[in-house]
Design a protein around this motif. Sequence first.
Motif, short mmCIF file in Angstrom:
data_model
loop_
_atom_site.label_atom_id
_atom_site.label_comp_id
_atom_site.label_asym_id
_atom_site.label_seq_id
_atom_site.Cartn_x
_atom_site.Cartn_y
_atom_site.Cartn_z
N PRO A 64 0.82 -1.23 0.00
CA PRO A 64 0.00 0.00 0.00
C PRO A 64 0.84 1.27 0.00
O PRO A 64 0.38 2.32 -0.46
CB PRO A 64 -0.81 -0.12 1.29
N PHE A 99 -1.50 -4.52 7.55
CA PHE A 99 -1.97 -4.63 6.17
C PHE A 99 -1.67 -6.05 5.70
O PHE A 99 -0.58 -6.57 5.90
CB PHE A 99 -1.29 -3.60 5.28
N ARG A 101 -2.25 -9.23 2.62
CA ARG A 101 -2.59 -9.66 1.25
C ARG A 101 -2.41 -11.17 1.19
O ARG A 101 -1.29 -11.67 1.13
CB ARG A 101 -1.69 -8.97 0.22
N THR A 158 -5.56 -9.10 -2.54
CA THR A 158 -6.03 -7.73 -2.34
C THR A 158 -5.53 -7.23 -0.99
O THR A 158 -5.76 -7.87 0.03
CB THR A 158 -7.57 -7.67 -2.36
N TRP A 159 -4.86 -6.09 -0.98
CA TRP A 159 -4.39 -5.53 0.29
C TRP A 159 -5.58 -5.05 1.13
O TRP A 159 -6.45 -4.34 0.62
CB TRP A 159 -3.43 -4.38 0.06
N LYS A 160 -5.58 -5.43 2.40
CA LYS A 160 -6.60 -4.99 3.35
C LYS A 160 -5.94 -4.56 4.65
O LYS A 160 -5.00 -5.21 5.13
CB LYS A 160 -7.58 -6.13 3.67
N HIS A 161 -6.42 -3.46 5.21
CA HIS A 161 -6.01 -3.09 6.56
C HIS A 161 -6.95 -3.81 7.51
O HIS A 161 -8.17 -3.63 7.48
CB HIS A 161 -6.12 -1.58 6.77
N ALA A 175 -12.18 -4.34 8.90
CA ALA A 175 -11.50 -4.58 7.63
C ALA A 175 -11.61 -3.31 6.79
O ALA A 175 -12.74 -2.84 6.52
CB ALA A 175 -12.11 -5.75 6.88
N ASP A 176 -10.48 -2.73 6.44
CA ASP A 176 -10.44 -1.46 5.71
C ASP A 176 -11.31 -0.40 6.37
O ASP A 176 -12.05 0.34 5.71
CB ASP A 176 -10.85 -1.66 4.24
N THR A 234 -11.12 6.00 8.98
CA THR A 234 -10.38 6.16 7.73
C THR A 234 -9.07 5.39 7.82
O THR A 234 -8.29 5.59 8.76
CB THR A 234 -10.10 7.64 7.44
N VAL A 235 -8.83 4.53 6.88
CA VAL A 235 -7.64 3.68 6.89
C VAL A 235 -6.39 4.51 6.66
O VAL A 235 -6.38 5.40 5.79
CB VAL A 235 -7.76 2.59 5.80
N THR A 237 -3.00 5.81 5.19
CA THR A 237 -2.52 5.76 3.80
C THR A 237 -1.01 5.89 3.71
O THR A 237 -0.45 6.02 2.62
CB THR A 237 -3.17 6.87 2.95
#
Length: 243
Positions: A64, A99, A101, A158-161, A175-176, A234-235, A237
Motif C-alpha cells: 500500500p 496490512f 494480502r 487484495t491488500w486490506k487493513h 477490515a479497511d 479512515t484507513v 494511507t
Amino acid sequence: MMIINPSRFSGGGGGGGDPHFANVVLLCGFDGADGSTTMTDESQAGRTLSVFGNAQLDTGVAPPFGTSSLLLDGTGDYLTAPDSEDFNFGTGDFTIEMFVRTAATANSNYLLVHAGSSGNISYTWRCNASNQQDVVWSTNGIGTFNLVGASGGVPLTTWKHLCFERSGSKLRLYADGVMETSSTTILASALFNSSAVLAIGMRSTSTTNGFNGHLKEIRITKGVARYNSDAGFTVPTAAFPRG
C-alpha cells in the motif's frame, strides 16, 4: 533459524507524530531490499525477532505504501518475538493492526498468535478458509470464544487493513476501516496472559503450515483503543509514525 538483532528507530514518519507512540509495543514496517531477512521491531522496545523458513522481504508485489513487505509462503515461514509483559493486555484496551494480502485460501493463514497449547491461550488471529477474519480468544487459557468477520471479507490478492481491538468490554474486528463484527462477551475479564512466543504468520504449536501471502506494517498498541468506533474509521494511507 536466523536471529536478527534490531536497531532502534525513533524518527518521525507517516506525516506526523503519534501521541500514543509510548504505548506501541511492536512495530514492524518490513522495509528493505528484496530477499532481505533483516526484520526489525521499530517500537521503543526494539525487540529481537527470530526468522524461520524462507520468510523474507519482497518487492515483487507493490504494498500500500513503500516498496517492500514481508513474504511468507505458507510452508514453515514465520517470525517470532519472545514473550513479554508488554503482550499481557489484562483488562486494558489494545489495538492490533496490519496490512494483509493473502495469496491462497486456507485455515492456516495465521496473522498474529499469542497462544500455546490448551491452558496457554491468549488469542489466535487468522484468515480462515472462508476468507474471513477469525479470532479465538480466552480469559483462562483453556476455554475459548470466537470473533468472526464477514465471509469473504479478506479477498485473495487484495491488500486490506485489518484490525483487532478492545475498548472496555467490547472487542471489534475491522477490515479497511469498516467494523465487521463486535462482541461484549469479554465483559470486564482479562485476556489470558499466555507465556508463548508471539508468532507472526504461524501458530507456535504447529509450525508447518502458516500464512501464505504478504504482510505490511504490523503495529500493537497496548492500553489504547485507537479507533473505538462502530461507525468505522479512515484507513491509514502511509506508514505509521515512528515517534
